[in-house]
Design a protein around this motif. Structure first.
Motif, short mmCIF file in Angstrom:
data_model
loop_
_atom_site.label_atom_id
_atom_site.label_comp_id
_atom_site.label_asym_id
_atom_site.label_seq_id
_atom_site.Cartn_x
_atom_site.Cartn_y
_atom_site.Cartn_z
N LYS A 42 0.84 -1.20 0.00
CA LYS A 42 0.00 0.00 0.00
C LYS A 42 0.87 1.25 0.00
O LYS A 42 1.78 1.40 0.81
CB LYS A 42 -0.90 0.01 1.23
CG LYS A 42 -1.90 1.16 1.24
CD LYS A 42 -2.81 1.11 2.45
CE LYS A 42 -3.79 2.28 2.44
NZ LYS A 42 -4.68 2.25 3.63
N GLY A 43 0.60 2.15 -0.95
CA GLY A 43 1.37 3.38 -1.05
C GLY A 43 2.42 3.34 -2.14
O GLY A 43 2.97 4.38 -2.52
N GLN B 134 9.96 7.09 -4.15
CA GLN B 134 9.63 5.78 -3.58
C GLN B 134 10.81 4.81 -3.74
O GLN B 134 11.13 4.07 -2.81
CB GLN B 134 8.38 5.21 -4.27
CG GLN B 134 7.11 5.97 -3.97
CD GLN B 134 5.89 5.42 -4.69
OE1 GLN B 134 5.99 4.43 -5.43
NE2 GLN B 134 4.75 6.03 -4.49
N TYR B 135 11.44 4.82 -4.89
CA TYR B 135 12.61 3.97 -5.11
C TYR B 135 13.70 4.28 -4.09
O TYR B 135 14.35 3.37 -3.55
CB TYR B 135 13.19 4.17 -6.52
CG TYR B 135 12.27 3.85 -7.67
CD1 TYR B 135 11.09 3.13 -7.50
CD2 TYR B 135 12.59 4.27 -8.96
CE1 TYR B 135 10.27 2.84 -8.57
CE2 TYR B 135 11.77 3.98 -10.04
CZ TYR B 135 10.61 3.27 -9.85
OH TYR B 135 9.79 2.99 -10.92
N LEU C 222 12.40 -7.29 5.88
CA LEU C 222 12.50 -6.25 4.87
C LEU C 222 11.14 -5.75 4.39
O LEU C 222 10.87 -4.54 4.39
CB LEU C 222 13.31 -6.77 3.68
CG LEU C 222 13.33 -5.86 2.44
CD1 LEU C 222 14.11 -4.59 2.73
CD2 LEU C 222 13.90 -6.60 1.24
N VAL C 223 10.27 -6.67 3.97
CA VAL C 223 8.98 -6.27 3.41
C VAL C 223 8.14 -5.53 4.45
O VAL C 223 7.52 -4.50 4.15
CB VAL C 223 8.22 -7.50 2.87
CG1 VAL C 223 6.82 -7.11 2.40
CG2 VAL C 223 8.99 -8.15 1.73
N ARG C 224 8.15 -6.02 5.67
CA ARG C 224 7.39 -5.36 6.73
C ARG C 224 7.94 -3.96 6.99
O ARG C 224 7.17 -3.01 7.23
CB ARG C 224 7.44 -6.17 8.04
CG ARG C 224 6.64 -5.53 9.18
CD ARG C 224 6.68 -6.37 10.44
NE ARG C 224 5.96 -7.62 10.26
CZ ARG C 224 5.81 -8.52 11.23
NH1 ARG C 224 6.37 -8.32 12.42
NH2 ARG C 224 5.13 -9.63 11.00
N SER C 225 9.25 -3.80 6.94
CA SER C 225 9.87 -2.49 7.18
C SER C 225 9.45 -1.49 6.10
O SER C 225 9.15 -0.33 6.40
CB SER C 225 11.39 -2.62 7.19
OG SER C 225 11.81 -3.44 8.26
N ILE C 226 9.43 -1.94 4.83
CA ILE C 226 9.01 -1.05 3.75
C ILE C 226 7.53 -0.69 3.91
O ILE C 226 7.13 0.47 3.78
CB ILE C 226 9.26 -1.70 2.37
CG1 ILE C 226 10.77 -1.86 2.13
CG2 ILE C 226 8.62 -0.88 1.25
CD1 ILE C 226 11.12 -2.62 0.87
N SER C 227 6.72 -1.69 4.22
CA SER C 227 5.28 -1.47 4.40
C SER C 227 5.02 -0.49 5.54
O SER C 227 4.19 0.43 5.41
CB SER C 227 4.59 -2.81 4.68
OG SER C 227 3.20 -2.62 4.85
N THR C 228 5.73 -0.65 6.63
CA THR C 228 5.55 0.24 7.79
C THR C 228 5.95 1.66 7.45
O THR C 228 5.27 2.62 7.81
CB THR C 228 6.39 -0.26 8.98
OG1 THR C 228 5.96 -1.57 9.35
CG2 THR C 228 6.26 0.68 10.17
N SER D 192 5.16 7.89 4.15
CA SER D 192 6.17 8.15 3.14
C SER D 192 5.65 8.02 1.72
O SER D 192 6.35 8.32 0.78
CB SER D 192 7.36 7.18 3.33
OG SER D 192 8.08 7.52 4.47
N GLU D 193 4.40 7.52 1.58
CA GLU D 193 3.88 7.38 0.22
C GLU D 193 3.67 8.77 -0.39
O GLU D 193 3.34 9.72 0.28
CB GLU D 193 2.58 6.57 0.21
CG GLU D 193 1.40 7.23 0.94
CD GLU D 193 1.27 6.76 2.37
OE1 GLU D 193 2.29 6.38 2.97
OE2 GLU D 193 0.15 6.77 2.89
N MET D 194 3.90 8.84 -1.70
CA MET D 194 3.82 10.12 -2.38
C MET D 194 2.47 10.24 -3.12
O MET D 194 1.98 9.25 -3.61
CB MET D 194 4.97 10.26 -3.38
CG MET D 194 6.34 10.13 -2.74
SD MET D 194 6.70 11.34 -1.47
CE MET D 194 6.66 12.84 -2.44
#
Length: 332
Positions: A117-118, A154-155, A318-324, A330-332
């Motif tokens: 999401k995001g 985002q990258y 990793l995936v959880r950290s990005i999702s959090t 942080s989503e644009m």
């Protein structure tokens, strides 16, 4: 921990994939390796000495390198890549690895597993070797030909989290691939992205020129897939040409052959630093599951290193950290 491997993906599948998976299983006995693909072919390669932590999941179809990605993913429901992806989606596996069709993998990641999401678009993030030995994560290098300024941000965020969680880099330095280091250099994309990256929750150091890439000016480099893929192939072509020219010159006469004997250890070490097999695989960042893409020509060493990479990423969530990070704004 369970890691699904697409045994049928890649130029030398399933032979080298099975060999690499077995080597990984023997080294990390706490990890279950699930080989997904034609069970008859896989079992024949495994033989009687199959490690207890290797299991086989049958898949009756294969996505070929020349298949059209979207059609292949939608029509080949029982393809090894798709089955491995569903295992990640359904939490039957903590990660998946494939050396198969990159376009199909991107499509499968979005259609089967889904985006975090995001995240607007997932990005493929391979490591580029650098002369200082630390390497540089670059994204995107071909999964998306076009990107928006928001997607470059985002990258940068995803790449920074990956370098921190998987490679242990504290406050990774982020650079923007451009035609000059000055602030307002570049095209409309880079000009718009620059101030946004300055405001993003990353350690942004400014523009990076392609001529400086191999010197390791940053830990994470962001760019659109079109420019990134051209840069990557130019680097690969230059490296191949240089090594070929060196071989020709060092075998030209008795004296140069003698010099080659002396130089060989150093040259071999230098060449290994540019070997994709040493770097494992490229993560597809932005999907709601851990996916690693190995080089199409991967050998057994590359597959084993991809498993090592996946283990670190899973252990460090990793995936959880990005999702959090993106759920926190942080989503644009």
């Amino acid at each position: 921990m369970r890691i699904a491997i697409d045994a049928m993906g890649g130029d030398h599948a399933p032979d080298v994939v099975v060999t690499g998976a077995v080597e990984a299983a023997r080294e990390w006995e706490d990890t279950t390796i699930v080989l997904v693909g034609d069970s008859a072919k896989i079992d024949a390669l495994l033989g009687k000495d199959k490690p207890a932590n290797v299991i086989v999941r049958h898949a009756s179809e294969v996505i070929e390198s020349d298949d059209e990605p979207v059609k292949a993913v939608r029509r080949k429901k029982d393809a090894s890549m798709v089955v491995a992806g569903r295992m990640v989606k359904d939490r039957e596996a903590d990660a998946m690895i494939t050396a198969g069709n990159t376009g199909a993998l991107m499509t499968m990641g979005v259609l089967v597993i889904g985006r975090i999401k995001g995240i607007t678009r997932p990005a493929l993030a391979p490591m580029i070797p650098t002369l200082n030995g630390t390497g540089m994560l670059a994204l995107d290098l071909g999964a998306n030909m076009d990107s928006s300024p928001e997607e470059l941000v985002q990258y940068a965020i995803m790449g920074s989290i990956y370098r921190n969680k998987v490679h242990g880099v504290h406050q990774p330095k982020v650079g923007l691939l451009n035609v000059g280091t000055e602030t307002m250099k570049g095209n409309e994309l880079t000009k718009a992205a620059y101030p946004m990256l300055e405001q993003a929750p990353v350690h942004f150091i400014g523009n990076v020129e392609s001529r400086d890439v191999l010197n390791g000016p940053c830990d994470v480099m962001v760019c659109d897939g079109f420019a990134g893929n051209i840069m990557l192939k130019a680097l690969e072509g230059a490296a191949s040409t240089i090594f070929s020219a060196l071989k020709t010159e060092l075998t030209r006469s008795f004296m140069t052959k003698l010099a080659a004997v002396i130089l060989k250890p150093g040259l071999m070490k230098f060449r290994r630093s540019f070997d994709y097999s040493e770097h494992g695989a490229a993560p597809l960042l932005g999907v709601d599951g851990l996916i690693l893409k190995s080089h199409g020509s991967s050998n057994a060493v590359a597959i084993k290193n991809a498993v090592r990479q996946a283990r670190i990423a899973v252990k460090n969530e990793l995936v959880r950290s990005i999702s959090t990070e993106f759920s926190n704004g942080s989503e644009m």
